[in-house]
Design an enzyme around this catalytic site. Structure first.
Site, PDB file in Angstrom:
ATOM      1  N   LYS A   1       0.860  -1.187   0.000  1.00 21.16           N
ATOM      2  CA  LYS A   1       0.000   0.000   0.000  1.00 21.16           C
ATOM      3  C   LYS A   1       0.886   1.224   0.000  1.00 21.16           C
ATOM      4  O   LYS A   1       1.856   1.291   0.766  1.00 21.16           O
ATOM      5  CB  LYS A   1      -0.871  -0.019   1.265  1.00 21.16           C
ATOM      6  CG  LYS A   1      -1.524   1.320   1.640  1.00 21.16           C
ATOM      7  CD  LYS A   1      -2.797   1.585   0.878  1.00 21.16           C
ATOM      8  CE  LYS A   1      -3.436   2.932   1.234  1.00 21.16           C
ATOM      9  NZ  LYS A   1      -3.973   3.012   2.586  1.00 21.16           N
TER      10      LYS A   1
ATOM     11  N   ASP B   1     -12.977   1.616   3.627  1.00 19.25           N
ATOM     12  CA  ASP B   1     -12.173   2.345   4.620  1.00 19.25           C
ATOM     13  C   ASP B   1     -12.759   2.180   6.029  1.00 19.25           C
ATOM     14  O   ASP B   1     -12.580   3.053   6.878  1.00 19.25           O
ATOM     15  CB  ASP B   1     -12.042   3.831   4.265  1.00 19.25           C
ATOM     16  CG  ASP B   1     -10.620   4.341   4.462  1.00 19.25           C
ATOM     17  OD1 ASP B   1      -9.790   3.603   5.023  1.00 19.25           O
ATOM     18  OD2 ASP B   1     -10.342   5.483   4.046  1.00 19.25           O
TER      19      ASP B   1
HETATM   20 ZN   LIG Z   1      -7.812   3.600   4.122  1.00 27.54          ZN
END
Ligand SMILES: [Zn+2]
Length: 433
Positions: A215, A345
């Site tokens: 990420k 998220d």
């Molecule tokens: Zn995130």
């Protein structure tokens, strides 16, 4: 295997599941579980088949056939879902299971890796019981996500299957750094790496300590102090180096990107997914379509935060600004045919509300319920490289199965009230009528 049986028994007690029939026997491979589905939803075609039986053996689906043709044999367990619509477990490709929606700066600075892991145990269970059977966890401290993944895989704690990133890579002072304290405290985010050699080292370090994917923070973000969501952070050259190393070592790359320049560069560099994409413009849309880059919108968090959140002022204004434009821009990308995978998220709002994201796609952005369901199944596994393993109910795939009281094609919001959850042939929730 005594140990495994004990663990599964403990687990069933923990989650309060009622279907003891699904408890694997001493030799799970020999035992069949017949899941009698009133309606079976094919997420590839949208077809609803009535009265089908899924035969589960061990952790996999062995066969699917009309119920009339699948007789119960001695030793078979039967799960009655005749009043339900049955479909594959949902997949969320952007979660932070080790985090909670508390953005008090002092709490943020004093959270230990152990606390993150404990938080992750609670949130993993909540997420699984909401019908999310696989996730990508894109950013956690101290490799707490690696340990959580391994504990779930070992049967120590209930939770979804996880692909984890470890600490996200970012530039000094960027979204993935820690910017709350002055210089004298010398706090640096775990994933901070500037320049080609440094980002290569950080990719290799994350893989060394257990990351399934990489990420990165390509642009500024909302929940970070002092940076601009629209400003690019990594350069094109740095992202090219990250992608080259990650892909050579068999890992995909997820790029947090709000600003259009960062989206464009990340896609051009070859990342596999753009996370958030709030300021996506026509040029970035064209680049993503050309490269086949997935877009992972995370939109319900904005509704939740605007309505119920209590962010510090230096985060709050950015949340307001991004929320004002993101849905319009994402809708344009969806309509242009950019590939979409569902991400939420979760951690920016409470875990377990993941399916609210699909409500936004359908009822605010105009996506069909089937297309929305595909973002959380077949598209999600395509992005994760798990198409052969899950994302659809088919022989040979994991028995990751959920059920709801009516077809999500009629009303996608029914996915917010999942009544039955099986992962890998083990029942974690059964409130079917
Ligand atoms: Zn995130």
């Amino acid at each position: 295997m005594f140990k495994r049986k004990t663990l599964v028994t403990a687990l069933l007690l923990v989650v309060g599941a009622t279907a003891l029939s699904a408890q694997p026997a001493a030799h799970p491979s020999a035992k069949r579980t017949l899941v009698r589905a009133g309606h079976l939803l094919d997420v590839k075609t949208g077809k609803l088949l009535d009265n089908e039986t899924i035969v589960v053996v061990g952790e996999n689906i062995q066969s699917i056939a009309p119920s009339a043709s699948v007789a119960q044999q001695p030793g078979d367990a039967v799960i009655d879902l005749k009043g339900m619509t049955v479909l594959p477990g949902l997949i969320d490709v952007h979660t932070h299971l080790t985090g909670d929606p508390d953005f008090d700066p002092y709490r943020e600075l004093t959270t230990t890796d152990a606390k993150e892991a404990i938080t992750g145990v609670a949130n993993a269970r909540t997420t699984l019981l909401a019908g999310i059977t696989s996730v990508r966890n894109v950013g956690a401290g101290g490799y707490s996500d690696v340990d959580l993944r391994d504990a779930i895989n070992a049967g120590q704690v209930p939770g979804p299957r996880m692909q984890v990133s470890g600490p996200p890579l970012g530039i000094t002072g960027g979204h993935c750094d820690e910017n709350l304290l002055p210089l004298k405290y010398h706090v640096v985010g775990e994933g901070v790496a500037d320049g080609i050699a440094a980002v290569q080292q950080k990719v290799r370090q994350n893989i060394k300590y257990g990351a399934d994917l990489i990420k990165i923070c390509a642009t500024g973000g909302v929940l970070s102090k002092g940076d601009d969501p629209q400003a690019s952070q990594y350069t094109l050259e740095e992202m090219r180096a990250i992608v080259a190393d990650a892909h050579r070592l068999g890992r995909k790359v997820a790029a947090h990107s709000h600003g259009s320049q960062g989206i464009l560069w990340a896609s051009e560099a070859g990342v596999d997914s753009i996370e958030h994409g709030s300021y996506i413009n026509d040029e970035a849309i064209a680049e993503m379509k050309k490269n086949g880059t997935y877009l992972v919108p995370t939109l319900y968090l904005e509704d939740w935060q605007i309505e119920k959140g209590s962010l510090p002022p230096f985060y709050h204004q950015k949340m307001v600004d991004v929320s004002a434009v993101a849905k319009t821009n994402i809708k344009r990308a969806m309509q242009a045919g950019v590939k979409i995978a569902m991400g939420t998220d979760a951690a920016v709002y409470p875990h377990g509300l993941n399916a609210h994201e699909l409500d936004v796609y359908v009822n605010q952005l105009g996506m069909t319920p089937l297309a929305a369901l595909q973002t959380a199944t077949i598209n999600a596994v395509d992005l994760m490289g798990w198409t052969a393993k899950t994302g659809a109910l088919e022989p040979g795939k994991w028995a990751d199965i959920i059920a709801v009281e009516k077809s999500p094609l009629e009303d996608v919001r029914i996915l917010q009230d999942v009544k039955f959850v099986m992962k890998g042939g083990v029942v974690y929730r059964n409130e079917s009528k």
